[in-house]
Design a protein around this motif. Structure first.
Motif, PDB file in Angstrom:
ATOM      1  N   PRO A 232       0.831  -1.263   0.096  1.00  0.00           N
ATOM      2  CA  PRO A 232      -0.116  -0.103  -0.161  1.00  0.00           C
ATOM      3  C   PRO A 232       0.932   1.103  -0.142  1.00  0.00           C
ATOM      4  CG  PRO A 232      -0.952  -1.670   1.553  1.00  0.00           C
ATOM      5  CD  PRO A 232       0.419  -2.120   1.003  1.00  0.00           C
ATOM      6  N   GLN A 235       2.234   1.752  -3.555  1.00  0.00           N
ATOM      7  CA  GLN A 235       1.456   1.756  -4.658  1.00  0.00           C
ATOM      8  C   GLN A 235       1.516   2.926  -5.815  1.00  0.00           C
ATOM      9  OE1 GLN A 235      -2.115  -0.097  -4.141  1.00  0.00           O
ATOM     10  NE2 GLN A 235      -3.017   0.112  -6.133  1.00  0.00           N
ATOM     11  N   SER A 236       1.404   4.036  -4.907  1.00  0.00           N
ATOM     12  CA  SER A 236       1.194   5.051  -5.957  1.00  0.00           C
ATOM     13  C   SER A 236       2.586   5.321  -6.776  1.00  0.00           C
ATOM     14  CB  SER A 236       0.986   6.517  -5.024  1.00  0.00           C
ATOM     15  OG  SER A 236       2.020   6.640  -4.102  1.00  0.00           O
ATOM     16  N   ARG A 237       3.751   5.348  -5.959  1.00  0.00           N
ATOM     17  CA  ARG A 237       4.976   5.331  -6.701  1.00  0.00           C
ATOM     18  C   ARG A 237       5.029   4.350  -7.832  1.00  0.00           C
ATOM     19  NH1 ARG A 237       8.537   8.130  -9.319  1.00  0.00           N
ATOM     20  NH2 ARG A 237      10.645   7.295  -9.089  1.00  0.00           N
ATOM     21  N   SER A 239       2.687   3.100  -9.552  1.00  0.00           N
ATOM     22  CA  SER A 239       1.945   3.698 -10.658  1.00  0.00           C
ATOM     23  C   SER A 239       2.267   4.842 -11.510  1.00  0.00           C
ATOM     24  CB  SER A 239       0.532   4.138  -9.983  1.00  0.00           C
ATOM     25  OG  SER A 239      -0.379   3.137  -9.412  1.00  0.00           O
ATOM     26  N   GLN A 240       3.046   5.566 -10.828  1.00  0.00           N
ATOM     27  CA  GLN A 240       3.798   6.741 -11.310  1.00  0.00           C
ATOM     28  C   GLN A 240       4.886   6.377 -12.322  1.00  0.00           C
ATOM     29  OE1 GLN A 240       6.009   9.243  -8.729  1.00  0.00           O
ATOM     30  NE2 GLN A 240       5.812  11.065  -9.995  1.00  0.00           N
ATOM     31  N   ARG A 243       3.341   4.912 -15.384  1.00  0.00           N
ATOM     32  CA  ARG A 243       2.996   6.095 -16.366  1.00  0.00           C
ATOM     33  C   ARG A 243       4.029   6.798 -16.977  1.00  0.00           C
ATOM     34  NH1 ARG A 243      -0.521   7.230 -11.907  1.00  0.00           N
ATOM     35  NH2 ARG A 243       0.895   8.975 -11.176  1.00  0.00           N
ATOM     36  N   THR A 255      -3.392  -3.518  -4.930  1.00  0.00           N
ATOM     37  CA  THR A 255      -3.061  -3.624  -3.483  1.00  0.00           C
ATOM     38  C   THR A 255      -2.517  -4.776  -2.815  1.00  0.00           C
ATOM     39  OG1 THR A 255      -4.215  -1.534  -3.447  1.00  0.00           O
ATOM     40  CG2 THR A 255      -3.491  -2.407  -1.447  1.00  0.00           C
TER      41      THR A 255
END
Length: 380
Positions: A232, A235-237, A239-240, A243, A255
């Motif tokens: 968790p 996860q944002s890193r 996803s970055q 992209r 997750t």
């Protein structure tokens, strides 16, 4: 002693938190009123564990990476030692993380606190000199591989083979269809699990390579799907990174759910570590890879005593799955190794049978064996 023990535990990363949770589950079966505290995470907290620090504070790997966090880690260990010397638990259990735990165990044992180390350090793979620290630090070592107690006995270290807790949790035959429904990937067709690691440093080093390899594979296999389970906090890193660089068209970043990803996939691209053994227990062909800071690699490579780094290869004594490390951890080579698996169904079946045999070897009544050993330590 009699009655319910008070146990201090330290797990230093996600895999240790998972093992610690499974370990605490067994301890609470024997001692329902068990009090446990120390350093750990969510998996351990599910069994009544009180975290004084989260394991993420210790989750760094390699010489260069540790140096950047050295002062903070040493500060945590000093404060933890002082608190444990005041609290006086009946037993301290170090869950893996030998660089952090063994020195702490040595100090606590010298102060009269019983110490147990869960998961024998890989002295048979590298840094054999650690056996002398085990002699000083541990009243008992709980081993997850069957050949380890005999090796330790030669050096006067008491040890018990308890099997691997994951071998009791992971089913012999995972439900692939249920896992695919859970993850939202097609029931038919090829699914590849991408497991770049659980530490921030691993995510930065391995995720772009794994995603680039998956993007290359997507070109030749347009209907393939890729699943990437993420912690968790990371996860944002991830996803970055997906992209901002090459990435496959069919990619599910989920997750956690690493076990679901391994159950769902046909083959996995996995960073070297505990996840490789999890993949083997799920009977999944794999490509093992790793890339670390060049200083870390230069210091570690001469100390390695075996030609393999992946646990499945070490336990089987041969390269049954490919290892693409450091300079070979390139997207085109990773893609090629995955393609070779997917194009070789007979080879996949053969390695799956080897992993089935390995699963049987590691499957034991871990909870009973481990708590029996701890009881003997407490009674001594």
């Amino acid at each position: 002693m009699t009655g319910t023990p008070r146990a201090a535990l330290v797990a230093g990363e996600a895999s240790g938190d998972l093992l610690g949770g499974l370990f605490l589950e067994g301890m609470r079966q024997r001692w329902p009123q068990l009090q446990s505290f120390g350093i750990g995470g969510e998996q351990m907290m599910r069994h009544g564990f009180e975290p004084w620090w989260p394991y993420e504070k210790l989750a760094v790997r390699g010489y260069a990476e540790v140096l950047r966090h050295y002062r903070e880690i040493v500060g945590i260990r000093n404060r933890l030692r002082e608190r444990l010397q005041q609290e006086r638990p009946d037993v301290f259990i170090g869950v893996d993380a030998p660089d952090f735990n063994l020195g702490l165990e040595e100090d606590l044992r010298r102060g009269g606190i019983k110490t147990v180390h869960f998961v024998c350090p890989s002295i048979w793979a590298w840094r054999m000199n650690r056996v002398h620290k085990l002699q000083r630090a541990c009243d008992h070592v709980l081993c997850i591989f069957p050949f380890e107690p005999e090796l330790l006995a030669k050096h006067g270290v008491a040890a018990t083979y308890v099997g691997h807790p994951l071998a009791n949790v992971i089913p012999m035959d995972a439900d692939r269809a249920a896992a695919r429904r859970l993850l939202g990937v097609p029931m038919e067709g090829e699914v590849i699990a991408l497991l770049p690691g659980s530490r921030a440093s691993e995510i930065e080093a391995m995720t772009p390579r794994f995603l680039a390899a998956a993007a290359l594979l997507q070109k030749s296999r347009p209907n393939a799907w890729f699943v990437l389970p993420a912690m968790p906090a990371l996860q944002s890193r991830i996803s970055q990174l997906a992209r901002s660089g090459p990435s496959p068209r069919h990619l599910n970043i989920v997750t956690a759910q690493s076990h679901a990803a391994l159950a769902a996939c046909d083959v996995t691209l996995v960073a070297s570590g505990t996840a490789t053994l999890e993949a083997a227990l799920f009977k999944r062909p794999m490509v093992i890879s790793y890339h670390t800071h060049w200083v870390t690699y230069a210091l570690m490579k001469p100390r390695h005593l075996q030609p393999w780094v992946g646990l499945p290869n070490i336990l089987c004594g041969e390269f049954i799955v490919p290892e693409l490390l450091q300079a070979n951890a390139k997207p085109d080579l990773l893609c090629g190794a995955l393609t070779e698996w997917l194009d070789s169904p007979d080879r996949m079946l053969s390695v799956q049978q080897r992993f089935r045999d390995l699963h049987q070897l590691l499957k034991r009544d871990t909870a009973r064996l481990a708590t029996d050993a701890i009881q003997q330590v407490l009674a001594s």
